[in-house]
Structure formats: structure tokens, C-alpha cells
Design a protein around this motif. Structure first.
Motif, short mmCIF file in Angstrom:
data_model
loop_
_atom_site.label_atom_id
_atom_site.label_comp_id
_atom_site.label_asym_id
_atom_site.label_seq_id
_atom_site.Cartn_x
_atom_site.Cartn_y
_atom_site.Cartn_z
N ARG A 137 -29.88 21.86 -41.69
CA ARG A 137 -28.82 21.50 -42.62
C ARG A 137 -27.69 20.74 -41.92
N ALA A 138 -27.37 21.17 -40.70
CA ALA A 138 -26.28 20.48 -39.97
C ALA A 138 -26.63 19.01 -39.77
N LEU A 139 -27.88 18.75 -39.38
CA LEU A 139 -28.29 17.35 -39.17
C LEU A 139 -28.41 16.62 -40.51
N TYR A 140 -28.92 17.33 -41.50
CA TYR A 140 -29.09 16.71 -42.82
C TYR A 140 -27.76 16.22 -43.35
N GLU A 141 -26.75 17.05 -43.17
CA GLU A 141 -25.43 16.65 -43.71
C GLU A 141 -24.86 15.42 -43.01
N ILE A 142 -25.17 15.28 -41.74
CA ILE A 142 -24.71 14.06 -41.04
C ILE A 142 -25.39 12.84 -41.66
N VAL A 177 -20.87 7.39 -38.55
CA VAL A 177 -20.97 8.80 -38.97
C VAL A 177 -22.00 9.54 -38.12
N VAL A 178 -23.13 8.89 -37.86
CA VAL A 178 -24.18 9.54 -37.06
C VAL A 178 -23.66 9.80 -35.64
N GLN A 179 -22.99 8.79 -35.10
CA GLN A 179 -22.43 8.90 -33.75
C GLN A 179 -21.48 10.10 -33.65
N GLU A 180 -20.53 10.15 -34.58
CA GLU A 180 -19.53 11.22 -34.54
C GLU A 180 -20.18 12.59 -34.75
N GLY A 181 -21.15 12.63 -35.67
CA GLY A 181 -21.81 13.90 -35.98
C GLY A 181 -22.58 14.43 -34.79
N LEU A 182 -23.31 13.54 -34.10
CA LEU A 182 -24.12 13.98 -32.96
C LEU A 182 -23.23 14.41 -31.80
N LEU A 183 -22.10 13.71 -31.63
CA LEU A 183 -21.14 14.11 -30.59
C LEU A 183 -20.61 15.50 -30.88
N GLU A 184 -20.25 15.71 -32.13
CA GLU A 184 -19.66 16.98 -32.52
C GLU A 184 -20.62 18.16 -32.32
N LEU A 185 -21.90 17.90 -32.58
CA LEU A 185 -22.88 18.98 -32.39
C LEU A 185 -23.32 19.13 -30.93
N ILE A 190 -31.96 10.62 -38.52
CA ILE A 190 -31.81 11.21 -37.18
C ILE A 190 -33.18 11.82 -36.84
N TYR A 191 -33.68 11.49 -35.65
CA TYR A 191 -35.00 11.96 -35.24
C TYR A 191 -34.89 12.52 -33.82
N ILE A 192 -35.21 13.79 -33.67
CA ILE A 192 -35.05 14.43 -32.36
C ILE A 192 -36.41 14.99 -31.90
N PRO A 193 -37.21 14.17 -31.23
CA PRO A 193 -38.53 14.67 -30.81
C PRO A 193 -38.41 15.73 -29.72
N GLU A 194 -39.46 16.51 -29.60
CA GLU A 194 -39.53 17.54 -28.55
C GLU A 194 -39.32 16.89 -27.18
N PRO A 211 -33.01 22.70 -27.23
CA PRO A 211 -34.31 22.68 -27.91
C PRO A 211 -34.27 23.13 -29.37
N LYS A 212 -33.17 23.77 -29.77
CA LYS A 212 -33.12 24.21 -31.18
C LYS A 212 -33.12 23.00 -32.13
N TRP A 213 -32.79 21.81 -31.59
CA TRP A 213 -32.78 20.61 -32.44
C TRP A 213 -34.11 19.87 -32.44
N TRP A 214 -35.01 20.28 -31.57
CA TRP A 214 -36.25 19.53 -31.40
C TRP A 214 -37.13 19.57 -32.66
N ASN A 215 -37.87 18.48 -32.82
CA ASN A 215 -38.84 18.36 -33.92
C ASN A 215 -38.20 18.35 -35.31
N ILE A 216 -36.97 17.94 -35.33
CA ILE A 216 -36.34 17.71 -36.64
C ILE A 216 -36.22 16.19 -36.82
N GLY A 217 -36.79 15.69 -37.89
CA GLY A 217 -36.67 14.27 -38.23
C GLY A 217 -36.20 14.16 -39.66
N ILE A 218 -35.14 13.40 -39.87
CA ILE A 218 -34.56 13.31 -41.23
C ILE A 218 -34.26 11.85 -41.53
N ARG A 219 -34.67 11.41 -42.71
CA ARG A 219 -34.21 10.12 -43.22
C ARG A 219 -33.93 10.30 -44.71
#
Ligand code: GLY
Ligand code: MN
Ligand code: MN
Length: 544
Positions: free
Chosen positions: A392-397, A425-433, A479-483, A489-497
Motif C-alpha cells: 500500500r505504501a508503494l501503491y500510494e506513491i 512524486v516517485v522520487q520523493e516517495g522513495l526517498l521518504e521510505l 515502481i518496480y523493485i525486483p529481488e 528486502p521487505k520491498w522486494w518483488n513488488i511491481g506496481i503500475r
């Protein structure tokens, strides 16, 4: 024996069809008219300088393997200008009136004739009679293209597209696309070993001014990566190694001019002429796009309701496609991307063969093609019906980035402005997380562009400079975070468009794919609803 539940098939399931209500776009006509195509030919003619001709060929029949071809797909530029959906055809559009015994004409379409034996195997052809109802100045049987005296040398320029190498010669047809192109090449003195990239380079050099020398050197180095012989050319060698830019450029112009001297054809400008027309949609085209988009959002909606943890990527793809066919879309406008978990991080994932999708996010990028026009819609949803906190955190970004991109998609804004808005927005969101430490690192997780035209092509041609009313574009951050990515690692394998199709207007942009929920909570709500497919259970497959 284990009971196998299959929730979807690709074939028609008639009782199911009855459950889905037909979509109508205000009862408007859903085909392009002959006058649409005629007008597009006129628009192209107006762009042609005096004493020139544009020559376009239909798309090739592509072989799949052995004696099986792929389903025919007309070249979109050819279709746009003609509405002609059959192979082995040539269109000529002249800037000035051509005289003949019947008076004069500006356009000529060469088509294949009817052939009852062939039609028995492969379906109806329109032939000369069918074509004659479509408003062309002259219709001619394609065999005549080989015998007509075209005298292309009399034209200042012959505008055409570059030849691609995917045309096969048929054993049975002596005037197939291969023969038509061979004949045309001879008629325009097309050099046997024509290197289009090098030709473009020499063209560019001829027109260049001193301040462009650095850019040309860069282009040469780029081209040399795939064409190693380029650096063996003494003209190019001198140019690259010398630093006196002015005298160098003059020298290069003189020494490369002869390479262009004999040709009166142009392989680039036709692309620009077509892009200028095609990037602005007419009302007729917008109706077709709206329909393709609404069919696609119905697919997304139905999947949100129907998806279950024991489904496979392929079944999910099948639900979308069943809905498309129900609403009259012949096929998809591009290969469907249905990827769960790690597969959602593969940008052009089309294998769609994962069988275990439970508890993963599934990214679904699909577009129905309706009468030639394709939608391009992506939704990413949790198979379980509930986003985890990381998802959800990534989805909202991504959601906020898309909103930012859509809100700048105004008349007069640039494509770049959309990218900037989304990227920020993506830049700021990823920095924040804490997923990235430096702003520029965001491109690792969002490596693609975020807006393009749609139309007859999913990536429709256009100038890609400024937005104008009646353009239809996508806005599609992700946002796509491959393994193995350098983050927790909690962010790995999440891909969202999230991808929507946006109509540019004089005022606020209109999201044509808004029907399919985008916000995380709206998605979760819809996923609780019952699907028309819920009770659709097939018997186990029996294999003796
Ligand atoms: N489906 C291809 C794209 O989104 O551009
Ligand atoms: Mn897209
Ligand atoms: Mn897409």
C-alpha cells in the motif's frame, strides 16, 4: 481424484455472455467511414510539396511457422489512409493532379483481385468492386503495378517508409508484396545495399551548421556501435579525429554529397507527416477509442471481482480477454501483461504462466482493440483482496504520481512536464521510505517513460512535443523493485503500475478509463463484490 476448478476459458461460453450487459457509447457509429480515410488522404496530400508523390505499402503477411501465418494486421498508416484491411496493396498519393484518359486523379490504390478458390480457404476479399465503394480516385488491380509506367524520376521527391526485411516472397502469387516492393525499388533506383542509418547521417550532415558538429559526432559514435564499418569510412575518420569544426564540416559536406546525389526518394518525412495527423484524434476516432477503453475497464472490473488465490496468471488474462470478446473487441492491441509478484517487475512480461499467485500483487496491463483502435490500461491489485502495508505504501506513491501527471496533462503542456510531475512524486516517495538515498536513484525503480499517444498503435505516432485538444495519451507511472535490489528486502518483488487513458481538452483532461477503480480502498471495496463468473466451474480435465 483432486477436483480441478477452472474459472475461465478462452472460448465462447454463451450462458455467461448473457450475464454481461452490452456497452454502447451513446449509440454512436462504431466504424471509421470512407470519408474519414478520404479526408486523411487529403490532409497528407496538402502536406506534400509540389511535384511529389507518397507511396505506401500494406503490412506484410507474417509467417508463424511452416504453412501457418499470423492473423493479418494491416499497417496502421496504411489503414489510416485507406480503411483497407487486406494485404498486397499499394497506395500512391500525388501532390498534383495526374492526367489520364478519364480525366485526372490524386490517388491510386492497387489491390488484389477477387479469387473464388482462395476465398473458399481464406475468406472473402473485397476486390476491385469492394474497393470502388470506398471513395478512391482510382482503383487498380495489383498486377498492373508491375507493368504501369510510373516514371518516379519525374518527381522531385518520392516520400516513402524505409523497407523492412520481413516480407516473404510467395510461391503462388507473382505480384505479392515482395514483388510489388522489388518493382518499386527498381523504379526509384533504390540502391541494392542501402544503409538507411548512414544515409540519414549524410542527410543530416548536408543540412548541419557548425554548432551541430558535436551532436553529429555523438550520432556517429552511436551509430558506430552497431555499424563498425562506419569508422573505416575515411570521410568519417577525418571528421571524428579533427577539431577544426568549421572547415571540417564543409569538407564533410563536399565529400559526402555524392552519396546522396542520385536519389529523389525520402525515407523520413512521411513518418512526420503521418505523425502530425495521427496525434490529433477526430471525433470518429475518439468514439472508437472510448469503446476500446470502456471494454478494457470492464475487463479490469470483472477481474477485480472474480480473482481468487487459486487462479493462475493465465486464467486472469483469460477473464480480461473473454470480456473483450463479449463486447466485440477482436483482440488485444498488444500482448497482455499479467504478472504477479516478481513477474510484475518484468516490464514486458508476456509469458503469463505463473500458477501460484496467492498473496501477491498482480499487475495487469491489457488493452482491447476495437475496430483497430487500442486502449492501454493497467491496474495492479492484491490477489488476496487486501494490500499489505508495504504494497500500500508503494501503491500510494504511484497513485499520487499518476494524479500529478494527469493534472498537468493540459492543452499546451509538454510531454516532459508529465514525466517531471510523475518523477518528482516517485522520487520523493522513495526517498521518504528509505528505498533510495539520493534523488537520482529513482530511475532504478522507474526505468520507463510515463506517457504516450494511443490510437491504431498502442504507442501511437506523434511529434511528442506539446499536448493539444483531442490527443489521447496514457499516464502510467510505476515502481518496480525486483529481488536483490539495494533496499530492505521487505520491498522486494513488488511491481506496481497504474495506467489510464487521458483525453486532452481545452480545459481539464478527461480520464477515459476512470471506470476501473484506481484508489487502493476503491479496489479493495470492489474486490468484495460477486463476479458474473463466480459460479463458472468446469469439470476436471480427463486424460486417459
Ligand atoms: N502496454 C504497453 C505500455 O504501457 O506502454
Ligand atoms: Mn502504455
Ligand atoms: Mn500499458
Amino acid at each position: 481424484m483432486l477436483k480441478i476448478k477452472m474459472h475461465i476459458v478462452f472460448f465462447s461460453v454463451y450462458f455467461l455472455f448473457l450475464l454481461i450487459i452490452p456497452i454502447k457509447v451513446n449509440g454512436q457509429k462504431s466504424e471509421l467511414s470512407s470519408s474519414f480515410h478520404k479526408n486523411q488522404r487529403l490532409q497528407l496530400r496538402k502536406k506534400l510539396p509540389n511535384n511529389t508523390v507518397a507511396v505506401l505499402f500494406s503490412g506484410p503477411v507474417r509467417n508463424r511457422a511452416n504453412d501457418v501465418d499470423y492473423e493479418y494486421h494491416q499497417d496502421p498508416n496504411f489503414y489510416y489512409l485507406t480503411g483497407w484491411d487486406e494485404p498486397h496493396a499499394v497506395l500512391l498519393i500525388y501532390s498534383t493532379l495526374q492526367k489520364d484518359e478519364k480525366g485526372g486523379y490524386y490517388e491510386k490504390l492497387y489491390v488484389r483481385e477477387k479469387d473464388s478458390y482462395n476465398e473458399m480457404w481464406n475468406g472473402k476479399r473485397l476486390g476491385l468492386v469492394g474497393a470502388s465503394k470506398m471513395g478512391f480516385d482510382r482503383i487498380v488491380v495489383k498486377d498492373s503495378f508491375l507493368t504501369d509506367n510510373h516514371d518516379f524520376s519525374g518527381f522531385d521527391t518520392v516520400f516513402m517508409f524505409d523497407f523492412t526485411n520481413d516480407v516473404r516472397d510467395s510461391r503462388f502469387d507473382t505480384s505479392d508484396l515482395f514483388d510489388l516492393k522489388q518493382h518499386f525499388k527498381k523504379a526509384i533506383n533504390f540502391p541494392e545495399k542501402f544503409d538507411v542509418d548512414r544515409y540519414r547521417l549524410y542527410q543530416r550532415i548536408q543540412k548541419a551548421e557548425t554548432f551541430q558538429v558535436t551532436n553529429i559526432k555523438r550520432a556517429i559514435n552511436y551509430l558506430a556501435q552497431t555499424d563498425t564499418s562506419l569508422m573505416e569510412d575515411p570521410v568519417i575518420q577525418d571528421f571524428i579525429s579533427n577539431s577544426d569544426e568549421k572547415s571540417l564540416l564543409n569538407d564533410l559536406k563536399k565529400r559526402s554529397a555524392f552519396l546522396l546525389r542520385d536519389y529523389n526518394f525520402d525515407v523520413d518525412q512521411l513518418k512526420t507527416f503521418m505523425a502530425i495527423s495521427r496525434e490529433i484524434k477526430t471525433p470518429e476516432e475518439i468514439i472508437l477509442l472510448k469503446k476500446a477503453i470502456r471494454i478494457s475497464t470492464q475487463g479490469q472490473i470483472e477481474v477485480m471481482k472474480a480473482i481468487r488465490p487459486d487462479m493462475t496468471e493465465r486464467e486472469v488474462q483469460g477473464i480480461h480477454q473473454l470480456v473483450y470478446k463479449k463486447y466485440g473487441a477482436a483482440h488485444e492491441g498488444y500482448p497482455s501483461i499479467v504478472g504477479a509478484g516478481d513477474n510484475a517487475c518484468v516490464l514486458h512480461y508476456i509469458t503469463n504462466d505463473k500458477t501460484d499467485i496467492e498473496n501477491q500483487l498482480i499487475l495487469m496491463d491489457l488493452g482491447a482493440e476495437y475496430n483497430g483502435y487500442t486502449a492501454d490500461v493497467t491496474r495492479t491489485i492484491p490477489v488476496s483482496g487486501k494490500f499489505t502495508s508495504e504494497q500500500r505504501a508503494l501503491y500510494e506513491i504511484v497513485f499520487d504520481a499518476q494524479n500529478a501527471g494527469i493534472s498537468v496533462a493540459q492543452n499546451g503542456a509538454s510531454f516532459e512536464a508529465i514525466s517531471k510531475a510523475c518523477f518528482k512524486v516517485v522520487q520523493e516517495g522513495l526517498l521518504e521510505l528509505g528505498i533510495i538515498n539520493k534523488p537520482e536513484e529513482f530511475r532504478r525503480y522507474l526505468p520507463h517513460g510515463v506517457a504516450h499517444h494511443i490510437g491504431l498503435d498502442v504507442h501511437d505516432p506523434g511529434l511528442y512535443i506539446n499536448l493539444a485538444p483531442n490527443m489521447v495519451i496514457t499516464v502510467e507511472p510505476g515502481i518496480y523493485i525486483p529481488e536483490g535490489s539495494p533496499c530492505d528486502p521487505k520491498w522486494w518483488n513488488i511491481g506496481i503500475r497504474i495506467e489510464d487513458d487521458i483525453l486532452i481538452t481545452d480545459n481539464t483532461p478527461i480520464n477515459l478509463s476512470i471506470d476501473a477503480p484506481r484508489a487502493w480502498n476503491e479496489i479493495e471495496e470492489l474486490m468484495k463484490e460477486k463476479s458474473a463468473l463466480e459460479d463458472f466451474v468446469l469439470p476436471p480435465l480427463k486424460i486417459d
